[in-house]
Design a protein around this motif. Structure first.
Motif, PDB file in Angstrom:
ATOM      1  N   TYR A 180       0.800  -1.224   0.000  1.00  0.00           N
ATOM      2  CA  TYR A 180       0.000   0.000   0.000  1.00  0.00           C
ATOM      3  C   TYR A 180       0.834   1.277   0.000  1.00  0.00           C
ATOM      4  CZ  TYR A 180      -3.975  -3.027   0.591  1.00  0.00           C
ATOM      5  OH  TYR A 180      -4.922  -3.995   0.383  1.00  0.00           O
ATOM      6  N   ALA A 181       1.936   1.307   0.743  1.00  0.00           N
ATOM      7  CA  ALA A 181       2.781   2.506   0.718  1.00  0.00           C
ATOM      8  C   ALA A 181       3.338   2.770  -0.681  1.00  0.00           C
ATOM      9  CB  ALA A 181       3.899   2.381   1.754  1.00  0.00           C
ATOM     10  N   PRO A 182       3.879   1.769  -1.384  1.00  0.00           N
ATOM     11  CA  PRO A 182       4.369   2.031  -2.754  1.00  0.00           C
ATOM     12  C   PRO A 182       3.289   2.493  -3.720  1.00  0.00           C
ATOM     13  CG  PRO A 182       5.272  -0.031  -1.921  1.00  0.00           C
ATOM     14  CD  PRO A 182       4.243   0.413  -0.932  1.00  0.00           C
ATOM     15  N   ILE A 183       2.092   1.887  -3.656  1.00  0.00           N
ATOM     16  CA  ILE A 183       1.069   2.299  -4.623  1.00  0.00           C
ATOM     17  C   ILE A 183       0.551   3.704  -4.307  1.00  0.00           C
ATOM     18  CG2 ILE A 183       0.386  -0.095  -5.042  1.00  0.00           C
ATOM     19  CD1 ILE A 183      -2.303   0.764  -3.538  1.00  0.00           C
ATOM     20  N   MET A 184       0.513   4.068  -3.024  1.00  0.00           N
ATOM     21  CA  MET A 184       0.105   5.436  -2.687  1.00  0.00           C
ATOM     22  C   MET A 184       1.138   6.434  -3.184  1.00  0.00           C
ATOM     23  SD  MET A 184      -1.827   5.520   1.006  1.00  0.00           S
ATOM     24  CE  MET A 184      -1.116   4.160   1.892  1.00  0.00           C
ATOM     25  N   MET A 185       2.417   6.080  -3.045  1.00  0.00           N
ATOM     26  CA  MET A 185       3.467   6.977  -3.531  1.00  0.00           C
ATOM     27  C   MET A 185       3.389   7.144  -5.041  1.00  0.00           C
ATOM     28  SD  MET A 185       5.174   8.158  -1.019  1.00  0.00           S
ATOM     29  CE  MET A 185       6.624   8.794  -1.832  1.00  0.00           C
ATOM     30  N   GLU A 186       3.143   6.060  -5.772  1.00  0.00           N
ATOM     31  CA  GLU A 186       3.037   6.161  -7.226  1.00  0.00           C
ATOM     32  C   GLU A 186       1.844   7.029  -7.632  1.00  0.00           C
ATOM     33  OE1 GLU A 186       5.051   5.213  -9.693  1.00  0.00           O
ATOM     34  OE2 GLU A 186       6.470   4.670  -8.115  1.00  0.00           O
ATOM     35  N   TYR A 187       0.740   6.873  -6.930  1.00  0.00           N
ATOM     36  CA  TYR A 187      -0.434   7.700  -7.225  1.00  0.00           C
ATOM     37  C   TYR A 187      -0.137   9.173  -6.957  1.00  0.00           C
ATOM     38  CZ  TYR A 187      -4.893  10.033  -6.323  1.00  0.00           C
ATOM     39  OH  TYR A 187      -5.923  10.940  -6.305  1.00  0.00           O
ATOM     40  N   VAL A 188       0.489   9.455  -5.819  1.00  0.00           N
ATOM     41  CA  VAL A 188       0.801  10.847  -5.459  1.00  0.00           C
ATOM     42  C   VAL A 188       1.792  11.442  -6.446  1.00  0.00           C
ATOM     43  CG1 VAL A 188       1.933  12.282  -3.709  1.00  0.00           C
ATOM     44  CG2 VAL A 188       0.216  10.615  -3.018  1.00  0.00           C
ATOM     45  N   GLU A 189       2.795  10.661  -6.862  1.00  0.00           N
ATOM     46  CA  GLU A 189       3.746  11.147  -7.868  1.00  0.00           C
ATOM     47  C   GLU A 189       2.999  11.551  -9.138  1.00  0.00           C
ATOM     48  OE1 GLU A 189       6.854  11.794  -7.746  1.00  0.00           O
ATOM     49  OE2 GLU A 189       7.956  10.410  -6.468  1.00  0.00           O
ATOM     50  N   TRP A 190       2.055  10.729  -9.542  1.00  0.00           N
ATOM     51  CA  TRP A 190       1.270  11.010 -10.749  1.00  0.00           C
ATOM     52  C   TRP A 190       0.429  12.273 -10.581  1.00  0.00           C
ATOM     53  CZ3 TRP A 190      -4.193  10.759 -11.273  1.00  0.00           C
ATOM     54  CH2 TRP A 190      -4.664  10.900 -12.586  1.00  0.00           C
ATOM     55  N   VAL A 191      -0.225  12.410  -9.434  1.00  0.00           N
ATOM     56  CA  VAL A 191      -1.064  13.585  -9.175  1.00  0.00           C
ATOM     57  C   VAL A 191      -0.232  14.858  -9.227  1.00  0.00           C
ATOM     58  CG1 VAL A 191      -2.418  14.792  -7.415  1.00  0.00           C
ATOM     59  CG2 VAL A 191      -2.832  12.367  -7.836  1.00  0.00           C
ATOM     60  N   GLN A 222     -12.017  19.818 -11.710  1.00  0.00           N
ATOM     61  CA  GLN A 222     -11.231  18.713 -12.244  1.00  0.00           C
ATOM     62  C   GLN A 222     -10.743  17.857 -11.088  1.00  0.00           C
ATOM     63  OE1 GLN A 222      -7.664  19.777 -14.431  1.00  0.00           O
ATOM     64  NE2 GLN A 222      -7.753  17.912 -15.643  1.00  0.00           N
ATOM     65  N   GLY A 223     -10.757  16.537 -11.284  1.00  0.00           N
ATOM     66  CA  GLY A 223     -10.329  15.626 -10.234  1.00  0.00           C
ATOM     67  C   GLY A 223      -9.346  14.599 -10.749  1.00  0.00           C
ATOM     68  N   TYR A 224      -8.389  14.229  -9.872  1.00  0.00           N
ATOM     69  CA  TYR A 224      -7.433  13.164 -10.165  1.00  0.00           C
ATOM     70  C   TYR A 224      -7.758  11.986  -9.244  1.00  0.00           C
ATOM     71  CZ  TYR A 224      -4.749  17.105 -12.109  1.00  0.00           C
ATOM     72  OH  TYR A 224      -4.340  18.219 -12.827  1.00  0.00           O
ATOM     73  N   TYR A 225      -8.103  10.864  -9.822  1.00  0.00           N
ATOM     74  CA  TYR A 225      -8.575   9.726  -9.029  1.00  0.00           C
ATOM     75  C   TYR A 225      -7.679   8.503  -9.184  1.00  0.00           C
ATOM     76  CZ  TYR A 225     -12.694  12.595  -8.583  1.00  0.00           C
ATOM     77  OH  TYR A 225     -13.540  13.634  -8.306  1.00  0.00           O
ATOM     78  N   PHE A 226      -7.595   7.720  -8.112  1.00  0.00           N
ATOM     79  CA  PHE A 226      -6.852   6.466  -8.204  1.00  0.00           C
ATOM     80  C   PHE A 226      -7.515   5.546  -9.226  1.00  0.00           C
ATOM     81  CE2 PHE A 226      -5.540   2.207  -7.157  1.00  0.00           C
ATOM     82  CZ  PHE A 226      -4.192   2.352  -6.883  1.00  0.00           C
ATOM     83  N   GLY A 227      -8.836   5.461  -9.183  1.00  0.00           N
ATOM     84  CA  GLY A 227      -9.561   4.650 -10.151  1.00  0.00           C
ATOM     85  C   GLY A 227     -10.976   5.148 -10.336  1.00  0.00           C
ATOM     86  N   VAL A 238       2.388  -1.195  -9.877  1.00  0.00           N
ATOM     87  CA  VAL A 238       1.180  -1.095  -9.053  1.00  0.00           C
ATOM     88  C   VAL A 238       0.301  -2.312  -9.265  1.00  0.00           C
ATOM     89  CG1 VAL A 238      -0.938   0.234  -8.647  1.00  0.00           C
ATOM     90  CG2 VAL A 238       1.245   1.427  -8.980  1.00  0.00           C
ATOM     91  N   GLU A 239       0.165  -2.717 -10.523  1.00  0.00           N
ATOM     92  CA  GLU A 239      -0.654  -3.885 -10.850  1.00  0.00           C
ATOM     93  C   GLU A 239      -0.072  -5.155 -10.239  1.00  0.00           C
ATOM     94  OE1 GLU A 239      -2.883  -5.665 -14.822  1.00  0.00           O
ATOM     95  OE2 GLU A 239      -1.172  -4.315 -15.034  1.00  0.00           O
TER      96      GLU A 239
END
Length: 392
Positions: A45-56, A173-178, A288-289
């Motif tokens: 969970y920590a890595p996928i949250m970091m990847e999402y935040v990097e993208w945002v 505008q929104g940035y969503y994980f999914g 992430v996948e």
């Protein structure tokens, strides 16, 4: 995660810190539920949250946003990570946390046009708008929302409220994980997705939005509305949270501390010269996948017990809490059969289907013909998503 040394070394460093705090006599014994939760959190969970935040952060900079509002409560941990990354990189983006919920937005929307009919609804609307104004949502500054997902209803309702308050149409505008879907009449540019969108069936099949919400939530209660409080120089608005708080508060507070440790370890590794050019411009969707699919779609018994026991409610008012992976009895298996479920879904047969926010977790917790029923769950999801895509 082996293919991304940045995350691998950050997780390893955090695990070493956790092990240093253990008693030497603990070696050789079975892991506790807390240890399983912490290890999975740091490696998944920590890595996928970091990847999402990097993208945002990357998308926000590219599109000229000056503010980012992470929405309560699913966005809390991502908010913590985004604050630290923005600070470390001196980004010209203000990262904020907006206390909001579907219940608070719906209650405020009920006050539009209710001046003469319902004074309570009008007050609810006015206080919500005053809070959003106070938080800068009506300022002439380009901003975006950030949240876990899943159908964009919060953004859509908030847009209606802000348009009413500003007396002119406002497009958020929104940035969503999914995103499983977005509101009718909206554009893909308004609702951006990171891991999956409406058409990405493959990633949805081995994903549980309810589990992600449960794990990444804040430790506080749900926002029920807003009220005025006396400030130093003027009256301010604050969020009113549910009395019971988050039933998983102790776990969420521990996860938030683990995430802070992880972010610091991540930044240390990123600053090293050998990793200076490693950071790709494109988010590691494949990583992430690879992390999410086994944990959510085919968890071990230990993972299903450790995370499935966390409490969850899909009600707007958060009533009827139950384990996110409901505990089933053996007699549910006949109803769980894919043929029976499809016939019930199509209205051909009447039956009470077993409920669970994380079906795969419940199947593993039950422990009977696990792979058979996990296979059936994947095919059931695939067929339901295909049916929805055809009917769209």
């Amino acid at each position: 995660m082996q293919k991304n040394p940045l995350h691998m070394r950050a997780a390893a460093k955090c695990m070493r810190q956790l092990c240093e705090n253990k008693n030497e006599n603990d070696s050789g014994r079975a892991k506790t539920m807390q240890e399983i939760q912490d290890e999975v959190f740091l490696h998944v969970y920590a890595p996928i949250m970091m990847e999402y935040v990097e993208w945002v952060l990357r998308e926000a900079r590219r599109e000229g946003k000056q503010r980012l509002y992470f929405l309560a409560r699913d966005g809390y941990m991502m908010y913590l990570a985004a604050c630290r990354l923005a600070e470390d990189r001196n980004l010209d983006i203000a990262v904020r946390y907006l206390k909001i919920s579907r219940l608070a937005v719906r209650s405020a929307l009920s006050g539009i046009g209710a001046e003469k009919k319902d004074t309570a609804a009008k007050n609810c609307r006015d206080q919500a708008i005053a809070y959003f104004r106070q938080e800068g949502l009506l300022d002439d500054v380009p901003f975006a929302l950030a949240d876990s997902g899943w159908v964009g209803s919060m953004q859509y309702g908030l847009q209606q409220l802000l348009s009413y308050a500003g007396k002119k149409p406002i497009r958020l505008q929104g940035y969503y994980f999914g995103l499983y879907e977005r509101p009718k009449g909206t554009t893909p540019k308004q609702y951006r997705h990171f891991y999956f969108g409406e058409r990405n069936i493959r990633r949805k099949i081995r994903f549980s939005n309810c589990l992600l919400e449960t794990v990444c939530s804040a430790g506080t209660g749900m926002t029920r509305g807003y009220r005025p409080v006396a400030g130093v120089n003027e009256v301010c608005l604050e969020a009113v949270e549910s009395d019971g708080g988050n039933p998983n508060a102790a776990v969420m507070e521990r996860f938030a501390k683990l995430l802070s440790l992880y972010v610091e370890a991540y930044l240390v590794e990123e600053h090293k010269a050998e990793y200076g050019r490693m950071r790709a411009h494109k988010a590691s969707f494949c990583m992430v996948e690879r992390l999410l699919q086994p944990m959510m779609g085919n968890p071990t018994r230990a993972e299903a017990e450790a995370f499935g026991s966390l409490l969850f409610s899909d009600r707007v008012s958060e009533e009827c809490l139950q384990p996110v992976a409901a505990v089933w009895k053996e007699d549910v298996l006949d109803s769980q059969d894919i043929c029976n479920r499809l016939l019930v879904k199509l209205g051909i047969r009447k039956d009470v289907l077993p409920e669970s926010a994380w079906m795969e977790g419940s199947i593993v917790r039950l422990g009977i013909e696990v792979q058979k029923y996990l296979w059936q769950e994947r095919w059931y999801k695939r067929l339901m998503y295909l049916r929805k895509a055809v009917c769209r």
